[in-house]
Enzyme design. Structure first.
Site: not given
Ligand code: GLU
Length: 482
Positions: A244-247
């Site tokens: 997800s956008k956490r990366f």
């Protein structure tokens, strides 16, 4: 087989995410393999969440990857009448009905169901409205959406990856097709477009499986045959959670900016959920096209292993001819202010040699900046860990001073001669060559590792090597307080 037509349908509410990029790769490979068509459709019906900047990012990413489309880009925002017409047809054929429920009303019902811990599904209130009630609502101009009337029975289909799938229709709610403001929902717009664009195979992430059942119901309501479906396994992060956008770098442009090569990214993405029968890992685009098949797509979710991507990119970097590699590295060196445009014409042969000796060790194009910086400037910090080991005492000062004097007197400053010089000096001083080589490397590169030292010496040239040895000697004096 009739013509293969596939599509990638990104929503421009974000940049091209690796998941969508992988989907694009699979669609593109499938189209190339079967000499079909690859269509680009921008799903921008949600104006508030879409932006031109995102569309540009998506297009740039696809072009950078080399995934050129044959038709499009088509913008759903420019195709509203088509969706409205289909919704109208479904209404007329009694396959759909108006729903006057307000969002607040629906929300309250949903919350009540939640409290009672029962799964909520639209209760068809508006389907059962009496003629009088409808007229009353119409006269008050209450906004109305259009919902699909889901028939009784089951919906089943054969997925090319997940095989035979089935769902009871009673578990599917009467989904909204057209919102009260006239905008279609994703499911309606997708079906209308896939039909109109004559898409033969819908290849997309398996997070869309629940939508596929709904879409099949829309095809059926329209009296149309659905395309073939192939759902792709979800990409997981190293922690096995959904990527997800956490990366830090999940947008394709981030990989470009970090110095990955598009061929390596394509190769890497293609193996996230598929592998050729022979399990070959480094595959050119031509090999991928030849070997790709939907039958070999895995059901299990692949893990996005950034180290593997880096390794693969390193393999592609090593395989590049120096000339081509220099062209790729140029931008990164210029951005880091290490070289100028002029240097590229005046010192090209020298730059080519630098690229040539660095490439074995670079996994990303940015590594040419980090590992090659010392070629262009002596303004570097000495590696902290190596300092204590290599620049530790006055003996080192004496050795480096001797080395400097010898280099100064050397005629014909090349790698063979400088290596001979260092080895002879080691014999004279009765030390191991390594005791000269390691401090010399630290003095001229600031690092304890790197390409062949004597190649570096030759490329830096006498004046620079002597200057750096002097600098190192002064540095050690300062450090020791001598
Ligand atoms: N816009 C949808 C997405 O980005 C497209 C899904 C599909 O391929 O149907 O997920």
């Amino acid at each position: 087989m009739s013509e293969i037509r596939v599509r990638i349908a990104p929503s421009p509410s974000g940049y091209l995410h690796v998941g969508t990029a992988r989907t694009a790769v699979y669609n593109w490979l499938f189209a190339q393999k079967h000499k079909g068509k690859f269509v680009l459709r921008i799903e921008d019906t949600d104006e508030a969440r879409s932006s031109n900047e995102m569309v540009k990012g998506i297009i740039d990413s696809l072009l950078w990857l080399g995934l050129k489309w044959d038709e499009g880009p088509f913008y759903q925002s420019q195709r509203m009448p088509l969706y409205q017409k289909s919704a109208q047809t479904l209404l007329e054929n009694k396959k759909a009905y108006f729903c006057y429920c307000t969002p607040e009303e629906l929300q309250t019902k949903r919350e009540e169901a939640q409290k009672k811990k029962i799964a909520w599904k639209y209760d068809r209130k508006c389907y059962f409205l009496s003629q009088d009630d409808k007229q009353n609502l119409e006269s008050k101009k209450v906004p109305k959406a259009i919902r699909l009337l889901v028939p009784e029975g089951k919906t089943s289909f054969h997925d090319l990856v997940y095989r035979d799938l089935e769902k009871e229709n009673r578990n599917i709610e009467d989904l909204i097709l057209l919102r009260s403001d006239g905008r279609p929902t994703y499911n309606l717009a997708c079906v209308v477009d896939d039909l109109e664009m004559k898409i033969s195979h819908v290849i997309r992430g398996n997070d869309h499986l629940p939508n596929t059942f709904k879409q099949i119901l829309i095809y059926q309501a329209l009296g149309e045959k659905p395309p073939a479906f192939a759902h792709l396994p979800l990409i997981l992060g190293m922690d096995r959670a959904k990527i997800s956008k956490r990366f830090d770098a999940v947008s394709v442009t981030d990989y470009r900016d970090q110095g990955f090569l598009p061929e390596a990214v394509i190769n890497f993405l293609s193996l996230l959920g598929w592998s050729p029968k022979d399990n070959q890992e480094v595959l050119s685009v031509a090999e991928l096209i030849e070997k790709f098949s939907l039958e070999n797509v895995h059901q299990a979710n692949p893990v996005f292993d950034i180290q593997k991507l880096e390794w693969m990119n390193g393999e592609y970097i090593k395989a590049q001819p120096d000339e081509k590699l220099l062209g790729l590295v140029k931008k990164f060196w210029i951005e880091a202010s290490l070289v100028t445009d002029e240097d590229f014409s005046k010192k090209k042969a020298w730059l080519l040699k630098i690229v040539g000796i660095l490439k074995e060790r670079c996994k990303k194009l940015t590594d040419f900046v980090d590992l090659g910086k010392f070629f262009f400037t002596s303004e570097f910090e000495y590696e902290e860990k190596a300092l204590g080991k290599q620049f530790k005492n006055s003996e080192v000062v004496a050795r480096l001073t001797k080395l400097k004097e010898k280099f100064q007197g050397l005629d014909g400053f090349d790698k063979a001669k400088s290596e001979e010089l260092v080895r002879n000096l080691a014999t004279d001083l009765n030390v191991k060559p390594a005791e000269l080589i390691h401090p010399l490397r630290l003095a001229i590169t600031g690092m304890s590792f790197g390409p062949s030292l004597f190649e570096i010496v030759e490329l830096l040239g006498k004046e620079e090597v002597v200057k750096r040895l002097e600098k190192a000697v002064n540095f050690i004096h300062n450090k020791l307080g001598t």
